[in-house]
Design an enzyme around this catalytic site. Sequence first.
Site, PDB file in Angstrom:
ATOM      1  N   ASP A 199       0.831  -1.191   0.000  1.00  0.00           N
ATOM      2  CA  ASP A 199       0.000   0.000   0.000  1.00  0.00           C
ATOM      3  C   ASP A 199       0.877   1.256   0.000  1.00  0.00           C
ATOM      4  O   ASP A 199       1.880   1.338   0.715  1.00  0.00           O
ATOM      5  CB  ASP A 199      -0.885  -0.010   1.254  1.00  0.00           C
ATOM      6  CG  ASP A 199      -1.928   1.071   1.262  1.00  0.00           C
ATOM      7  OD1 ASP A 199      -2.738   1.118   0.325  1.00  0.00           O
ATOM      8  OD2 ASP A 199      -1.940   1.865   2.228  1.00  0.00           O
ATOM      9  N   GLU A 261       1.602  -0.582  -5.077  1.00  0.00           N
ATOM     10  CA  GLU A 261       0.616   0.447  -5.368  1.00  0.00           C
ATOM     11  C   GLU A 261       1.385   1.762  -5.364  1.00  0.00           C
ATOM     12  O   GLU A 261       1.642   2.339  -4.310  1.00  0.00           O
ATOM     13  CB  GLU A 261      -0.499   0.493  -4.326  1.00  0.00           C
ATOM     14  CG  GLU A 261      -1.554   1.540  -4.686  1.00  0.00           C
ATOM     15  CD  GLU A 261      -2.261   2.152  -3.489  1.00  0.00           C
ATOM     16  OE1 GLU A 261      -3.402   2.603  -3.676  1.00  0.00           O
ATOM     17  OE2 GLU A 261      -1.684   2.213  -2.395  1.00  0.00           O
TER      18      GLU A 261
END
Length: 528
Positions: A199, A261
């Site tokens: 993330d 990401e």
Amino acid sequence: MTENSPWWRDAVIYQVYPRSFADSDGDGIGDLPGVISRLPYLAGLGVDAIWLNPFYPSPQADAGYDVADYRDVEPLFGTLADADALIAAAHEAGLRIIVDIVPNHTSSEHAWFRAALAGDASARARYIFREGHGDAPPNGWRSVFGGPAWTRVADGGWYLHLFDAAQPDLDWTNPEVVAEFQDVLRFWLDRGVDGFRIDVAHGLHKDPAFPELPETLDPGLPVHVAQPGHPFWDRDDVHEVWRGWRRVVDAYPGDRTMVAEAWVLDFARLGRYLGPDELHTAFNFAFLVAPWDAGAFRAAIDDTLAGLAPVGAPATWVLSNHDVVRHATRYGGGARGRARARAAALLMLALPGGAYLYQGEELGLEEVLDIPDELRQDPNFIRTNGAERGRDGCRVPIPWSGTTPPFGFSDPAAGTPRAPWLPQPESWAAYTVEAEQSDPDSMLTLYRAALEIRKQRLGEGELEWLSAPGEAMLCFRRTPGDLICAINLGETPAALHPRVAGATPLLTSAPLGADGRLPADAGAWFAG
């Protein structure tokens, strides 16, 4: 897959959003036993692996991206034994498991942050605390979710949170933070996971001077997208983090992998995250955000392949995820949006490299736009007082069977289930797995057929354009595999390229016209 090539270079990976996938105990929230119960469906769909969004202990201020303990399972979702059982059952079904890691911030309920607020100086040094300017914060940085990115604590200091106030940012210049997350990786690798989705991989390090945002930033880009000179996105220091993680992962057998990401649209910059000593792949957001336009898609594809070639990384294509409006809606919604989504699936799955599917896209689900405000839970909606509708609309629990909600989302054996945590539209009766699995014209049938052909014919390989730039038709040949993909993004039926005109199609998203033309908003695969 190329012989002896790592599995992740051309894998199709299915994103499971656990709270919205399958509910085993009837509480209205999906869980890990629910995922286990649906593994036969995923194996039958034809995917290679599963990516699970966070299932760790969390107050759920941001649907689990506020992690309180990285080495356990949130009771809403089950137990650590359930996680072990899921990993084992997935492997038994021939599926690999990728888990989400959230390194930019913890939950404000994490033991470290609680200790920091209680006065533990070493714990406080693991986060980004700064003095303000009187009653004003250290600078004017804004949260991705709206509002200020700083919150004041009782002793007068301020802590940084680029997301919700319940998600304090970690200080990645602190060696204790570095060591902790490498140990978290080992904890899950030892339990058998096959990789990690990272993330906010373009975050973590901040400009130590904490300057105001430069006036040169393009206000037309979303706030989470990296730009030159940005003080907290895509800073050079972050690459040392990923080199350390790569050393950890490479110490384990079985081609374990990491996907970033990283909202970095400059492929020269994105390529720095990839290669032999950092991360393996990165989500392709340039492709995801491309509008329904042949030129935009072609540019995204060309830029991706050219940009990643110097580092030898495969492309990773994606159309939807838990953070963006579902692509059937982005492409126009209704019958037209679904037609375009069918064609887009054939486009994506024909491209060289890997692909990610977001749960429910194989059913043709659209964004749910009419969730009542009082039921919305996204902090983006809450922190902007509803100015931003948030991401709840793409997170509605998916439908499995039956004609009324909860459409088999909750296991009937659990008794009378509670309503799903977000309401499902009544219209989804036509889009359940049960309704689509025997329909030869359904989206689910199309995905299953495409994945089977892809597995038989395609891998990484090469792409040769057959259409000319500027045409409304995208047409290319894949080698090896001898497959030609044609997608008509124009407003009217279009003649096929001479290489495939008259050929028997392998798969079409809509029937070819009697004159052999490809309808508008349609795609087809041919043996070539």
